[in-house]
Design a protein around this motif. Structure first.
Motif, PDB file in Angstrom:
ATOM      1  N   ILE A   1       0.815  -1.217   0.000  1.00  0.00           N
ATOM      2  CA  ILE A   1       0.000   0.000   0.000  1.00  0.00           C
ATOM      3  C   ILE A   1       0.851   1.272   0.000  1.00  0.00           C
ATOM      4  O   ILE A   1       0.317   2.381   0.072  1.00  0.00           O
ATOM      5  CB  ILE A   1      -0.973   0.028   1.196  1.00  0.00           C
ATOM      6  CG1 ILE A   1      -0.233   0.111   2.526  1.00  0.00           C
ATOM      7  CG2 ILE A   1      -1.900  -1.180   1.162  1.00  0.00           C
ATOM      8  CD1 ILE A   1      -1.170   0.218   3.753  1.00  0.00           C
ATOM      9  N   GLY A   2       2.179   1.129  -0.106  1.00  0.00           N
ATOM     10  CA  GLY A   2       3.050   2.291  -0.214  1.00  0.00           C
ATOM     11  C   GLY A   2       3.200   3.082   1.061  1.00  0.00           C
ATOM     12  O   GLY A   2       3.299   4.319   1.037  1.00  0.00           O
TER      13      GLY A   2
ATOM     14  N   ASN B   1      -6.945  -7.934  -2.772  1.00  0.00           N
ATOM     15  CA  ASN B   1      -6.823  -7.108  -3.972  1.00  0.00           C
ATOM     16  C   ASN B   1      -5.452  -6.456  -4.066  1.00  0.00           C
ATOM     17  O   ASN B   1      -4.870  -6.364  -5.159  1.00  0.00           O
ATOM     18  CB  ASN B   1      -7.926  -6.045  -3.998  1.00  0.00           C
ATOM     19  CG  ASN B   1      -9.282  -6.631  -4.324  1.00  0.00           C
ATOM     20  OD1 ASN B   1      -9.387  -7.719  -4.899  1.00  0.00           O
ATOM     21  ND2 ASN B   1     -10.336  -5.917  -3.962  1.00  0.00           N
ATOM     22  N   TYR B   2      -4.920  -6.003  -2.938  1.00  0.00           N
ATOM     23  CA  TYR B   2      -3.569  -5.451  -2.952  1.00  0.00           C
ATOM     24  C   TYR B   2      -2.555  -6.533  -3.316  1.00  0.00           C
ATOM     25  O   TYR B   2      -1.585  -6.284  -4.043  1.00  0.00           O
ATOM     26  CB  TYR B   2      -3.221  -4.829  -1.601  1.00  0.00           C
ATOM     27  CG  TYR B   2      -3.859  -3.482  -1.363  1.00  0.00           C
ATOM     28  CD1 TYR B   2      -3.527  -2.389  -2.149  1.00  0.00           C
ATOM     29  CD2 TYR B   2      -4.806  -3.304  -0.356  1.00  0.00           C
ATOM     30  CE1 TYR B   2      -4.120  -1.153  -1.938  1.00  0.00           C
ATOM     31  CE2 TYR B   2      -5.400  -2.069  -0.134  1.00  0.00           C
ATOM     32  CZ  TYR B   2      -5.064  -0.998  -0.936  1.00  0.00           C
ATOM     33  OH  TYR B   2      -5.655   0.230  -0.739  1.00  0.00           O
ATOM     34  N   GLY B   3      -2.774  -7.740  -2.813  1.00  0.00           N
ATOM     35  CA  GLY B   3      -1.869  -8.834  -3.154  1.00  0.00           C
ATOM     36  C   GLY B   3      -1.933  -9.207  -4.617  1.00  0.00           C
ATOM     37  O   GLY B   3      -0.894  -9.463  -5.258  1.00  0.00           O
ATOM     38  N   ILE B   4      -3.142  -9.245  -5.168  1.00  0.00           N
ATOM     39  CA  ILE B   4      -3.317  -9.599  -6.581  1.00  0.00           C
ATOM     40  C   ILE B   4      -2.539  -8.645  -7.476  1.00  0.00           C
ATOM     41  O   ILE B   4      -1.946  -9.049  -8.482  1.00  0.00           O
ATOM     42  CB  ILE B   4      -4.821  -9.608  -6.940  1.00  0.00           C
ATOM     43  CG1 ILE B   4      -5.510 -10.794  -6.273  1.00  0.00           C
ATOM     44  CG2 ILE B   4      -5.027  -9.671  -8.458  1.00  0.00           C
ATOM     45  CD1 ILE B   4      -7.026 -10.760  -6.352  1.00  0.00           C
ATOM     46  N   GLU B   5      -2.512  -7.363  -7.101  1.00  0.00           N
ATOM     47  CA  GLU B   5      -1.758  -6.371  -7.877  1.00  0.00           C
ATOM     48  C   GLU B   5      -0.269  -6.697  -7.909  1.00  0.00           C
ATOM     49  O   GLU B   5       0.448  -6.264  -8.817  1.00  0.00           O
ATOM     50  CB  GLU B   5      -1.960  -4.978  -7.276  1.00  0.00           C
ATOM     51  CG  GLU B   5      -3.374  -4.436  -7.440  1.00  0.00           C
ATOM     52  CD  GLU B   5      -3.569  -3.120  -6.699  1.00  0.00           C
ATOM     53  OE1 GLU B   5      -2.589  -2.617  -6.096  1.00  0.00           O
ATOM     54  OE2 GLU B   5      -4.693  -2.586  -6.720  1.00  0.00           O
ATOM     55  N   ARG B   6       0.183  -7.485  -6.925  1.00  0.00           N
ATOM     56  CA  ARG B   6       1.604  -7.878  -6.856  1.00  0.00           C
ATOM     57  C   ARG B   6       1.806  -9.337  -7.262  1.00  0.00           C
ATOM     58  O   ARG B   6       2.857  -9.920  -7.026  1.00  0.00           O
ATOM     59  CB  ARG B   6       2.138  -7.684  -5.431  1.00  0.00           C
ATOM     60  CG  ARG B   6       1.921  -6.294  -4.837  1.00  0.00           C
ATOM     61  CD  ARG B   6       2.665  -5.236  -5.447  1.00  0.00           C
ATOM     62  NE  ARG B   6       2.641  -3.943  -4.852  1.00  0.00           N
ATOM     63  CZ  ARG B   6       1.604  -3.104  -4.770  1.00  0.00           C
ATOM     64  NH1 ARG B   6       0.408  -3.487  -5.153  1.00  0.00           N
ATOM     65  NH2 ARG B   6       1.753  -1.876  -4.312  1.00  0.00           N
TER      66      ARG B   6
END
Length: 258
Positions: free
Chosen positions: A41-42, A101-106
């Motif tokens: 999440i930066g 969803n954050y994991g999927i982006e990675r």
């Protein structure tokens, strides 16, 4: 108006999901789950760790323990916490999806946070409805064991492989509290089975009661030591997500303890 560096709802929900899985003593910036989410999440690991501590500050049981330095919860934190306590499974599922969803982006597969418990995820299989149920059960287990520091609340057994996250009100009887750790107890496999079939119960005052079916028979030495002797004893309460007395009342009533 939100400021550029304010936490979003999605970020806050993802942090809540991590909070469920970690014991209070692991809410620090060195924890791998916290470091992973911070990267996703930066934000800094310290910022994420502080967010989890802010959630802890909203739990009445944690506040009652006298832990200091936990008064920075935002209005968004409080609103999500209130939503959680109103519709636990709905918000817990939303938090899990935000995290995923954050994991999927990675490139991280959904459910990877419980990979050890649901090996089908590692095998790349399609996440069927049955696998989703197992993922939710594994997450419930993580939340309950984290709250009790992986120790049976009756016997004190602390071997994780022999511990069960027991539902107080069964999965099949309450679709709105299947993921709620306040509907859970950390029990040894023996005490879980005894609780499930009504040989023991835990009353709303958190004391153990043993069924007359055990009291009215000649008990062997093992049963006396492992079950009967705990009658009237108070359970060891978790650090957070204390069992809801109304759930305990429902179990005790179902098996005629009250």
């Amino acid at each position: 108006m939100p400021r550029p560096n304010d936490w979003t709802r999605e970020q806050t929900l993802a942090a809540l999901h991590v909070y469920f899985q970690l014991p209070f003593g692991q809410l620090h910036q060195r924890n791998p789950l916290i470091r992973n989410l911070a990267e996703w999440i930066g934000r800094t690991p310290g910022s994420v760790a502080l967010k989890l501590v802010n959630f802890a500050s909203l739990d009445p049981q944690v506040r009652a323990s006298g832990r200091a330095g936990m008064s920075n919860a935002s209005q968004l934190d409080k609103r999500i916490w209130d939503e959680l306590n109103g519709e636990w499974d709905l918000v817990a599922d939303e938090a899990a999806r935000a995290y995923e969803n954050y994991g999927i982006e990675r490139g991280v597969a959904p459910g990877s946070d419980v990979l050890d418990d649901v090996p089908e995820i590692a095998e790349g299989k399609t996440v069927t409805a049955m696998v989703k149920v197992r993922v939710n059960q594994a997450r419930f287990r993580r939340a309950v064991l984290a709250s009790y520091n992986a120790r049976c609340c009756i016997s004190g057994l602390s071997v994780p492989q022999l511990l069960i996250a027991s539902h107080i009100v069964p999965w099949s009887m309450d679709a709105k509290n299947r993921l709620n750790p306040q509907n859970g107890l950390c029990l040894s496999a023996l005490h879980d089975k005894a609780y499930d079939i009504g040989l023991i119960s835990i009353l709303p005052d958190f004391t153990v009661r043993v069924s007359k079916r055990l009291q009215d028979v000649e008990l062997d030495a093992f049963t006396k030591v492992t079950l009967a002797k705990y009658s009237g004893q108070r359970i060891a309460l978790p650090e957070r997500f204390k069992p809801n007395p109304s759930f305990l009342q429902a179990h005790a009533a179902r098996f005629d303890f009250i």
